[in-house]
Each structure stands twice: as structure tokens, then as C-alpha cells.
Design a protein around this motif. Structure first.
Motif, PDB file in Angstrom:
ATOM      1  N   LYS A 422       0.442  -1.468   0.016  1.00 26.49           N
ATOM      2  CA  LYS A 422       0.086  -0.332  -0.414  1.00 26.49           C
ATOM      3  C   LYS A 422       0.893   1.140   0.497  1.00 26.49           C
ATOM      4  O   LYS A 422       0.252   2.129  -0.796  1.00 26.49           O
ATOM      5  N   TYR A 423       1.544   1.077   0.940  1.00 23.82           N
ATOM      6  CA  TYR A 423       2.768   2.751   0.506  1.00 23.82           C
ATOM      7  C   TYR A 423       4.061   2.230   0.523  1.00 23.82           C
ATOM      8  O   TYR A 423       4.883   3.474  -0.163  1.00 23.82           O
ATOM      9  N   ASP A 424       4.721   1.360   1.027  1.00 24.80           N
ATOM     10  CA  ASP A 424       6.490   1.137   1.012  1.00 24.80           C
ATOM     11  C   ASP A 424       6.630   0.578  -0.734  1.00 24.80           C
ATOM     12  O   ASP A 424       7.073  -0.233  -1.022  1.00 24.80           O
ATOM     13  N   HIS A 425       6.018   1.762  -2.427  1.00 27.51           N
ATOM     14  CA  HIS A 425       6.504   0.858  -3.136  1.00 27.51           C
ATOM     15  C   HIS A 425       8.016   1.275  -3.280  1.00 27.51           C
ATOM     16  O   HIS A 425       8.314   0.704  -4.665  1.00 27.51           O
ATOM     17  N   TYR A 426       8.742   1.545  -2.784  1.00 24.23           N
ATOM     18  CA  TYR A 426      10.204   1.255  -2.937  1.00 24.23           C
ATOM     19  C   TYR A 426      10.890   0.311  -3.162  1.00 24.23           C
ATOM     20  O   TYR A 426      11.733  -0.030  -3.103  1.00 24.23           O
ATOM     21  N   LEU A 427      10.406  -0.633  -1.833  1.00 24.76           N
ATOM     22  CA  LEU A 427      10.248  -2.548  -1.977  1.00 24.76           C
ATOM     23  C   LEU A 427      10.119  -2.857  -3.424  1.00 24.76           C
ATOM     24  O   LEU A 427      11.027  -4.063  -3.679  1.00 24.76           O
ATOM     25  N   ILE A 428       9.453  -2.683  -4.584  1.00 24.89           N
ATOM     26  CA  ILE A 428       9.250  -3.144  -5.439  1.00 24.89           C
ATOM     27  C   ILE A 428      10.576  -3.182  -6.947  1.00 24.89           C
ATOM     28  O   ILE A 428      10.948  -3.466  -6.574  1.00 24.89           O
ATOM     29  N   PRO A 429      10.710  -2.545  -6.894  1.00 23.32           N
ATOM     30  CA  PRO A 429      11.796  -2.288  -7.717  1.00 23.32           C
ATOM     31  C   PRO A 429      13.522  -2.292  -6.820  1.00 23.32           C
ATOM     32  O   PRO A 429      14.487  -2.560  -7.767  1.00 23.32           O
ATOM     33  N   ASN A 430      14.004  -1.951  -5.753  1.00 20.00           N
ATOM     34  CA  ASN A 430      14.626  -2.735  -5.054  1.00 20.00           C
ATOM     35  C   ASN A 430      14.627  -3.944  -4.646  1.00 20.00           C
ATOM     36  O   ASN A 430      15.948  -4.686  -4.887  1.00 20.00           O
ATOM     37  N   ALA A 431      13.686  -4.986  -5.043  1.00 22.46           N
ATOM     38  CA  ALA A 431      14.169  -5.883  -4.911  1.00 22.46           C
ATOM     39  C   ALA A 431      14.133  -6.974  -6.437  1.00 22.46           C
ATOM     40  O   ALA A 431      14.281  -7.822  -6.425  1.00 22.46           O
ATOM     41  N   LEU A 432      13.860  -5.847  -7.304  1.00 26.00           N
ATOM     42  CA  LEU A 432      14.073  -6.910  -8.636  1.00 26.00           C
ATOM     43  C   LEU A 432      15.782  -5.998  -9.102  1.00 26.00           C
ATOM     44  O   LEU A 432      15.901  -6.623  -9.123  1.00 26.00           O
ATOM     45  N   LEU A 433      16.091  -4.919  -8.321  1.00 31.33           N
ATOM     46  CA  LEU A 433      17.629  -4.775  -8.165  1.00 31.33           C
ATOM     47  C   LEU A 433      18.432  -5.308  -7.869  1.00 31.33           C
ATOM     48  O   LEU A 433      19.328  -6.159  -8.134  1.00 31.33           O
ATOM     49  N   GLU A 434      18.666  -5.976  -6.438  1.00 28.58           N
ATOM     50  CA  GLU A 434      19.188  -7.034  -5.350  1.00 28.58           C
ATOM     51  C   GLU A 434      18.564  -8.679  -6.474  1.00 28.58           C
ATOM     52  O   GLU A 434      19.843  -8.895  -6.033  1.00 28.58           O
ATOM     53  N   LEU A 435      17.645  -8.775  -6.654  1.00 25.65           N
ATOM     54  CA  LEU A 435      17.269  -9.814  -7.800  1.00 25.65           C
ATOM     55  C   LEU A 435      18.541  -9.915  -8.830  1.00 25.65           C
ATOM     56  O   LEU A 435      18.840 -11.226  -9.673  1.00 25.65           O
ATOM     57  N   ALA A 436      18.117  -8.803  -9.336  1.00 20.67           N
ATOM     58  CA  ALA A 436      19.136  -8.921 -10.849  1.00 20.67           C
ATOM     59  C   ALA A 436      21.295  -8.991 -10.518  1.00 20.67           C
ATOM     60  O   ALA A 436      21.806  -9.879 -11.298  1.00 20.67           O
ATOM     61  N   LEU A 437      21.218  -8.519  -9.438  1.00 22.14           N
ATOM     62  CA  LEU A 437      22.057  -8.264  -8.107  1.00 22.14           C
ATOM     63  C   LEU A 437      23.092  -9.515  -8.517  1.00 22.14           C
ATOM     64  O   LEU A 437      24.182 -10.218  -8.329  1.00 22.14           O
ATOM     65  N   LEU A 438      21.557 -10.252  -7.542  1.00 24.96           N
ATOM     66  CA  LEU A 438      21.919 -11.753  -7.582  1.00 24.96           C
ATOM     67  C   LEU A 438      22.249 -12.299  -8.579  1.00 24.96           C
ATOM     68  O   LEU A 438      23.582 -13.670  -8.541  1.00 24.96           O
ATOM     69  N   TYR A 439      21.825 -12.266  -9.682  1.00 21.35           N
ATOM     70  CA  TYR A 439      21.851 -13.715 -11.266  1.00 21.35           C
ATOM     71  C   TYR A 439      23.106 -12.624 -11.238  1.00 21.35           C
ATOM     72  O   TYR A 439      24.026 -13.371 -12.226  1.00 21.35           O
TER      73      TYR A 439
END
Length: 495
Positions: A422-439
Motif C-alpha cells: 500500500k505505501y512502501d512502493h520503493y520495495l518493488i524496484p529495489n527487490a528487482l535490483l537485488e534479484l538482478a545483482l544476485l543473477y
């Protein structure tokens, strides 16, 4: 100087308006206007602000160029010194040189801030070298026995002291190995000389005395702590700040430094780091002995009233803290699950803590306990947000502990539950970023690039957006430029 006075009194739009009309005809109006925009860009890190400041500084440089002597500065000054005459060099032309050098230096700073590629680095380096050479020549002019002080000599000399001081101080802080290379191409840095030049510039009543003061305050309260041994001269910083606080008691820039000084002295309440104090207090359990005698809910509630605007802009981290503190404003507040650990992520602290397995294990335990507490609590509208905050931070701990598939599952969880947040929308692009760094760590380059492009293109107007974009851009640069077998080290550096 009247416009500078408005700026220091927090009347930012009035200051800019009073300068703008003369930016095409006056080098000092042009330089001051561009400097204010650059300070704003440095505070916000916003790409649009950085671009606007760069374009305006380029225009200011063109205005200064109109007033310069029609030959190269090195030739002009050398001839001036050796001929021992001021006949062919007007006072206005000398001011044009100092303003031109200042424009070059500020444009170089923006170039480095704006883009990390090699072409920009070289362009910025050329601007720095040209600026450095000009300051050296103008300093030689002042030292010459034949230098005659003009009507506005204080402003000219203040400009030379600002440039020579800034270069000497900054260069002196480079590691010896790099400094030797810089000396090979003509640069040199002497810390004592740099400090002395800035002190002299700060104590004179000139247009640039406030900039000399700000540089010294940055050195004593930030640079010695971030780049040095942590033994800054707090007493000297207080002495420098005192007259400006007296004249501008509500001046945001000076209050910012006053807060920093209080932090270094350990006076946390006086510094306005109230959000972090409340965040740490909220981590104590009901049976723990809570220090300070403060109530974290009351502290969280006063956070929104402490916001400062600097150069007309709010600081991104302050806006983040205010958004997080809002949930404490209701009569039945919903506690933040792990606010200090979340703020650590905002400062990319997991890349540091991740190097220490025992600390990472301890943080993982704290996050697991927070997750269990959340599961036992009655569901609220913020449940998905809180679950995803914990998942992101757990994923980072798991990654650094080598539990790659578990980490991947945690980052994916956030993306799959995107619609529930609902509010912490920053989590989604940051999760994608962290997953990309993992890859990237696993040489899964194409998958990583797709995730990074998705994070970059599909999400807007979230907390700390510019900071996330800088990290995405750095990761994309690594992914697209590094050879397949060199990927691991590059990606790790970004993460």
C-alpha cells in the motif's frame, strides 16, 4: 551579495529571481545563479536538477567568456607577471578568469555526479585540469611583487583562495599512490596550505567568504570522519559557524551544520536525528531497560515537524523518515517492524555488514524474530508492506551468507506480492535490483538486464527513487560492459 543574503535567509525563489534577469550580462549574477542550482542538485541527487544545474553552469561559463581577455589565460597571466605590468589586463578581465575557473570546477563536479562512463570522466578531468591551471596562474599573480590591488581586490583574492584552498585540501586527502600519479601530470596538494587559504578566505569580507566557510565546515564535520581518522576539529567548526548562525538563525544550511556538530558532540536530541533515535528505541523489548527515558511513539510523532529545506528542496532521507513516521500519528499506532535495519538498507549498509558473517547471522535472527512477531499480531492494512520489508532485508542477509536460492525466493516474494503493498512502493524496484545483482553474481547476465530495465522503466515516484536509479544504472553498466567471466567481481562491487 544581496542575492546571496536572500539565499542564506531561506528566500531561495527570491534569490534566484533577483539574479536571473542579469545572468546574460553579469558574470557574478550568472555564476551565483548557477551555484545555487548546483547546491540544490547536490542535495537532491535528482537527475533533472543535475541536468538543469549543468546547463545553467555552462551558460554562466559562456557569460564569463565574454569578459575574458581574448587569448589563453596562461599566456595572459604569464605575460602579465613577466612584463611586470598591469597595462594589458583590466580588473574586469581578472575577475572573468576567476569566475570562469569556478564554472569549470563546478561543471566538472556535476559531470562526475551525472554519469560514470569513461568519456564523462575524461571530460570532467579536462575541466578540472584547466580550472586548476587557472587558479595556479592567478595565485602566482597575487604573489607577484608587481600585483596592484584594485577596487574589488577582496572578491578576486577570495576567489583565488577558494580555488587554491579547495584543490590543495581535496588533493591532499587522496591516497599517496594516486597523489603521486596526479603530481606526475602537474597536480599537487598540501593540506596545511589548503586549510590556511580557506581560513583566510573565510575571514575576509568577500563574496566567496561563505563558500570558504562551507568548505571548511564540510571538512571538519564530514570529510575527516568519512575519509579520515574521525578526529575533526569540532571547536573550529563551531567558531566558523557562530557568526552565521547569529546572522541567519533559521538558515537551513547553517542549521544543517549545527545539527552535524551536535551529533559529533554526542548531543543526539539537539541534532534532529530523532527518527533514528526512535527507531533504535522501538527495537527494545518490553522487558528491556530502555535508555534515555524517552517514548519512541512521542519521538516518531515529532519527526514531521523537524523537516528542513536546503536550497529550496527537502532531503530525500528526511522525506523517507517522515513517511515512515506517519503511522505513529494515529491514536493506535502500528509499529514499524525493524526501522534501523531498514534505514541501513537505504545507506547500502548490507554490502558492509555482509562481509562479517557473525554480524549478518545476528541480523538474520533479529529479522526472523520480527517475522514471527508479525505473524502473531492481528492483521492490519500495513501487513503486506511490513512482510515485504522483512523479506527484502532477510534476502540480503541470506545472499551474503551464501544461501542463494533462499535469497532469490525472498526477492521474488516481494515482486509477486506487488499489488498488496500500500505505501512502501520503493520495495518493488529495489527487490528487482537485488534479484538482478544476485543473477549477475551467477553470470545470468540477460536475466539480470531484463530485471534492471523493468525496475528502471516501470516504477516512478517512490521513496529514495534517485538513489535506486543510480544503483540500477551502475548495475546496467556492469552487466553490459563486463566480459562473461569477469562478471562476478564487477557485480559484487555494485552490490
Amino acid at each position: 551579495m544581496a542575492a546571496l543574503d536572500l539565499f542564506l535567509s531561506n528566500k531561495f525563489s527570491d534569490a534566484l529571481a533577483s539574479l536571473q534577469a542579469k545572468t546574460k550580462d553579469s558574470m557574478y549574477h550568472a555564476l551565483t545563479y548557477a551555484t545555487i542550482l548546483e547546491m540544490q542538485a547536490m542535495m537532491t541527487f535528482d537527475p533533472q536538477d543535475i541536468m538543469n544545474a549543468g546547463n545553467t553552469m555552462k551558460e554562466a561559463q559562456a557569460t564569463c567568456q565574454k569578459f575574458r581577455k581574448k587569448s589563453t589565460v596562461a599566456d595572459s597571466i604569464n605575460n602579465l607577471v613577466h612584463r611586470q605590468s598591469l597595462e594589458n589586463f583590466t580588473e574586469e578581465e581578472i575577475h572573468a578568469e576567476i569566475c570562469y575557473a569556478e564554472c569549470l570546477l563546478q561543471r566538472a563536479a556535476l559531470t562526475f555526479l551525472q554519469d560514470e562512463n569513461m568519456v564523462s570522466f575524461i571530460k570532467g578531468g579536462i575541466k578540472v585540469r584547466n580550472s586548476y591551471q587557472t587558479y595556479r596562474e592567478l595565485d602566482s599573480l597575487i604573489q607577484s611583487p608587481h600585483y596592484v590591488k584594485g577596487e574589488n581586490h577582496l572578491h578576486f583574492e577570495g576567489g583565488v583562495k577558494l580555488g587554491v584552498g579547495a584543490f590543495n585540501l581535496t588533493l591532499s586527502m587522496f591516497p599517496a599512490r594516486i597523489l603521486r600519479l596526479l603530481e606526475f601530470v602537474g597536480f599537487s596538494g598540501n593540506k596545511e596550505r589548503g586549510l590556511l587559504q580557506l581560513q583566510e578566505g573565510a575571514s575576509s569580507y568577500s563574496f566567496r567568504s561563505v563558500l570558504c566557510t562551507m568548505l571548511l565546515l564540510c571538512y571538519h564535520t564530514f570529510m575527516t570522519f568519512v575519509l579520515g581518522t574521525g578526529k575533526g576539529n569540532v571547536e573550529e567548526a563551531e567558531r566558523l559557524l557562530k557568526p552565521y548562525l547569529a546572522r541567519y538563525p533559521k538558515g537551513a544550511i547553517f542549521l544543517f551544520f549545527a545539527g552535524r556538530i551536535e551529533t559529533l558532540k554526542g548531543n543526539i536530541d539537539a541534532a534532529t536525528y530523532i527518527y533514528m533515535k526512535a527507531a533504535y528505541l522501538s527495537m527494545f523489548g518490553p522487558d528491556d531497560c530502555s535508555p534515555f527515558g524517552d517514548n519512541e511513539v512521542e519521538l516518531f510523532r515529532i519527526v514531521p515537524s523537524l523537516k528542513l529545506k536546503i536550497a529550496g528542496k527537502s532531503l530525500p532521507t528526511e522525506k523517507f523518515a517522515i513517511r515512515k513516521a506517519r503511522r505513529y500519528l494515529s491514536s493506535n499506532p502500528i509499529p514499524l517492524p525493524v526501522p534501523p535495519l531498514e534505514m541501513m538498507y537505504i545507506w547500502n549498509g548490507y554490502a558492509v555488514i555482509g562481509q562479517c558473517p557473525n554480524l549478518t547471522e545476528g541480523m538474520l535472527e533479529t529479522l526472523i524474530e520480527a517475522e514471527e512477531t508479525l505473524a502473531r499480531s492481528s492483521a492490519t492494512e500495513l501487513l503486506a508492506d511490513d512482510q515485504c520489508v522483512i523479506k527484502l532485508l532477510k534476502g540480503l542477509c541470506l545472499k551474503h551468507l551464501g544461501k542463494i536460492s533462499e535469497a532469490e525466493g525472498h526477492f521474488n516474494y516481494i515482486y509477486l506480492n506487488e499489488k498488496k503493498i500500500k505505501y512502501d512502493h520503493y520495495l518493488i524496484p529495489n527487490a528487482l535490483l537485488e534479484l538482478a545483482l544476485l543473477y549477475l553474481d551467477q553470470d545470468r547476465r540477460e536475466e539480470a538486464i531484463k530485471l534492471l530495465e523493468r525496475a528502471k522503466q516501470n516504477y516512478k515516484n517512490y521513496s529514495m527513487e534517485t538513489r535506486t536509479h543510480f544503483r540500477i544504472q551502475a548495475a546496467l553498466h556492469q552487466a553490459k560492459s563486463a566480459p562473461e567471466n569477469g562478471m562476478h567481481s564487477g557485480a559484487s562491487a555494485v552490490s
